[in-house]
Design a protein around this motif. Structure first.
Motif, PDB file in Angstrom:
ATOM      1  N   PHE A 105       0.835  -1.203   0.000  1.00 20.53           N
ATOM      2  CA  PHE A 105       0.000   0.000   0.000  1.00 20.53           C
ATOM      3  C   PHE A 105       0.873   1.258   0.000  1.00 20.53           C
ATOM      4  N   ALA A 106       1.850   1.299   0.911  1.00 26.86           N
ATOM      5  CA  ALA A 106       2.723   2.467   1.005  1.00 26.86           C
ATOM      6  C   ALA A 106       3.592   2.629  -0.245  1.00 26.86           C
ATOM      7  N   LEU A 107       4.093   1.515  -0.757  1.00 27.94           N
ATOM      8  CA  LEU A 107       4.928   1.584  -1.958  1.00 27.94           C
ATOM      9  C   LEU A 107       4.145   2.136  -3.139  1.00 27.94           C
ATOM     10  N   ALA A 108       2.900   1.693  -3.295  1.00 26.09           N
ATOM     11  CA  ALA A 108       2.067   2.202  -4.385  1.00 26.09           C
ATOM     12  C   ALA A 108       1.807   3.698  -4.221  1.00 26.09           C
ATOM     13  N   LEU A 109       1.531   4.127  -2.985  1.00 26.94           N
ATOM     14  CA  LEU A 109       1.333   5.563  -2.744  1.00 26.94           C
ATOM     15  C   LEU A 109       2.590   6.344  -3.083  1.00 26.94           C
ATOM     16  N   SER A 110       3.744   5.805  -2.701  1.00 29.08           N
ATOM     17  CA  SER A 110       5.009   6.512  -2.953  1.00 29.08           C
ATOM     18  C   SER A 110       5.283   6.660  -4.441  1.00 29.08           C
ATOM     19  N   ARG A 111       4.688   5.781  -5.243  1.00 27.02           N
ATOM     20  CA  ARG A 111       4.866   5.831  -6.696  1.00 27.02           C
ATOM     21  C   ARG A 111       3.780   6.628  -7.393  1.00 27.02           C
ATOM     22  N   GLY A 112       2.909   7.270  -6.594  1.00 26.26           N
ATOM     23  CA  GLY A 112       1.912   8.160  -7.159  1.00 26.26           C
ATOM     24  C   GLY A 112       0.561   7.559  -7.425  1.00 26.26           C
ATOM     25  N   GLU A 113       0.323   6.317  -6.987  1.00 22.56           N
ATOM     26  CA  GLU A 113      -0.988   5.700  -7.183  1.00 22.56           C
ATOM     27  C   GLU A 113      -2.007   6.340  -6.237  1.00 22.56           C
ATOM     28  N   ASP A 114      -3.287   6.323  -6.625  1.00 22.14           N
ATOM     29  CA  ASP A 114      -4.338   6.815  -5.746  1.00 22.14           C
ATOM     30  C   ASP A 114      -4.574   5.804  -4.623  1.00 22.14           C
ATOM     31  N   PRO A 115      -5.198   6.218  -3.510  1.00 22.18           N
ATOM     32  CA  PRO A 115      -5.341   5.325  -2.361  1.00 22.18           C
ATOM     33  C   PRO A 115      -6.086   4.017  -2.643  1.00 22.18           C
ATOM     34  N   VAL A 116      -7.119   4.047  -3.480  1.00 21.30           N
ATOM     35  CA  VAL A 116      -7.871   2.813  -3.745  1.00 21.30           C
ATOM     36  C   VAL A 116      -7.020   1.831  -4.552  1.00 21.30           C
ATOM     37  N   THR A 117      -6.311   2.335  -5.555  1.00 22.89           N
ATOM     38  CA  THR A 117      -5.404   1.460  -6.309  1.00 22.89           C
ATOM     39  C   THR A 117      -4.311   0.924  -5.398  1.00 22.89           C
ATOM     40  N   ALA A 118      -3.803   1.780  -4.508  1.00 30.63           N
ATOM     41  CA  ALA A 118      -2.793   1.335  -3.544  1.00 30.63           C
ATOM     42  C   ALA A 118      -3.362   0.232  -2.650  1.00 30.63           C
TER      43      ALA A 118
END
Length: 314
Positions: A264-277
């Motif tokens: 979840f955190a890695l996806a957020l750090s790469r610019g993904e939106d929270p639901v995708t994360a």
């Protein structure tokens, strides 16, 4: 890319094994143990590394067990940093009953902290926090560290432009839910949520109502309630719903939550939106439950499972 900093105040050297059957008053002959570095933040950093990402791992460790913990962390390609507290590191053990598939987990307590220790850890965290960083305290608290410690640290991190993702339980979760301290994300599992509310969450709509209420009450910008095999319920500004994983055969539940938070955190750090994360986190948790001990999520499985995660509005 946004920096990720994990914080582990009460790490452990995790031993996991299996016995043909677990019964009382007998010597149980176990399989050779798997030994992994443990503690919520440590496992989150390990999961992030497994997925091809990077993080900084702040860890309170000491003594021979602590050195073994560090050696194991470094062997996985990570470089732990001191949290400023160096008491002897504890151990934990999990035993899987091969006859039933049930898992028994025994967690030893850590060394008691003093107020001075808490101040040292606070200083180390604030010194590490860079603008925009995601700071993730996770795992149990050592005796002596007040349950208010991490939620009360969130405003100081926000002043530095950092955001806190908090995965906690018990009194710390209760305080976090009420403090309105500016958390970016707050995560809990079903058992922790039921302890928080004093009510059973029988349906996914109950999980959604709780996540929606906590967010509306100012507990965090994003609230996530894990609903076991059903997936994860997430409440954001724009969407409340379930991210449902594909069907997998579980072997060990250890590390599923940490794998979720890491992905979840890695996806957020790469610019993904929270639901995708959250979908990435759900895929990582599904990967982790297939593994033995605390091996955590595996990148190839996570990427495959991510394509199968369903988004269901609630």
């Amino acid at each position: 890319m946004t920096e990720i900093i994990t914080v582990t105040a009460n790490p452990a050297l995790d031993l996991s094994t299996e016995a043909p059957v677990v019964i009382p008053d007998r010597k149980l002959r176990c399989a050779p143990p798997l030994v992994h570095p443990g503690g919520g933040g440590v496992n989150i950093s390990r999961a992030i590394h497994n997925l091809g990402g990077t993080s900084r791992a702040l860890v309170a460790q000491g003594g021979p067990t602590g050195q073994e913990l560090v050696n194991l962390i470094e062997a996985e390609g990570l470089t732990p940093e001191s949290l400023g507290v160096a008491y002897p590191t504890r151990q934990s053990i999990s035993v899987r009953d091969a006859a039933t598939g049930l898992q028994y987990r025994f967690m030893l307590p850590g060394h008691a902290w003093t107020e001075h220790d808490a101040e040292a850890a606070r200083a180390a965290i604030l010194a590490a926090a860079s603008p925009g960083a995601l700071v993730i305290p996770s795992g149990s608290l050592p005796p002596g560290l007040p349950p208010t410690f991490f939620p009360d640290l969130a405003p100081a991190l926000a002043e530095r432009g950092a955001r806190m993702i908090l995965d906690t339980s018990g009194a710390a979760l209760s305080h976090a839910a009420q403090a309105r301290s500016g958390l970016y994300a707050l995560r809990m599992d079903t058992v922790e949520a039921e302890e928080l509310t004093g009510q059973r969450l029988r349906q996914l709509s109950d999980h959604a109502d709780l996540a929606r209420k906590l967010r509306a009450d100012g507990a965090a910008e994003i609230v996530i309630v894990a609903a076991e095999a059903s997936g994860n319920v997430i409440a954001t500004e724009d969407w409340v719903g379930l991210t449902r994983p594909p069907l997998v055969i579980p072997h060990s539940k250890i590390g599923a939550g940490d794998s979720f938070v890491g992905a979840f955190a890695l996806a957020l750090s790469r610019g993904e939106d929270p639901v995708t994360a959250c979908c990435w986190g759900t895929a990582a948790a599904a990967s982790a439950v297939q593994e033995e001990g605390t091996t955590l999520c595996q990148r190839e499985d996570v990427e495959r499972f991510f394509k199968q995660v369903e988004r269901i509005a609630l």
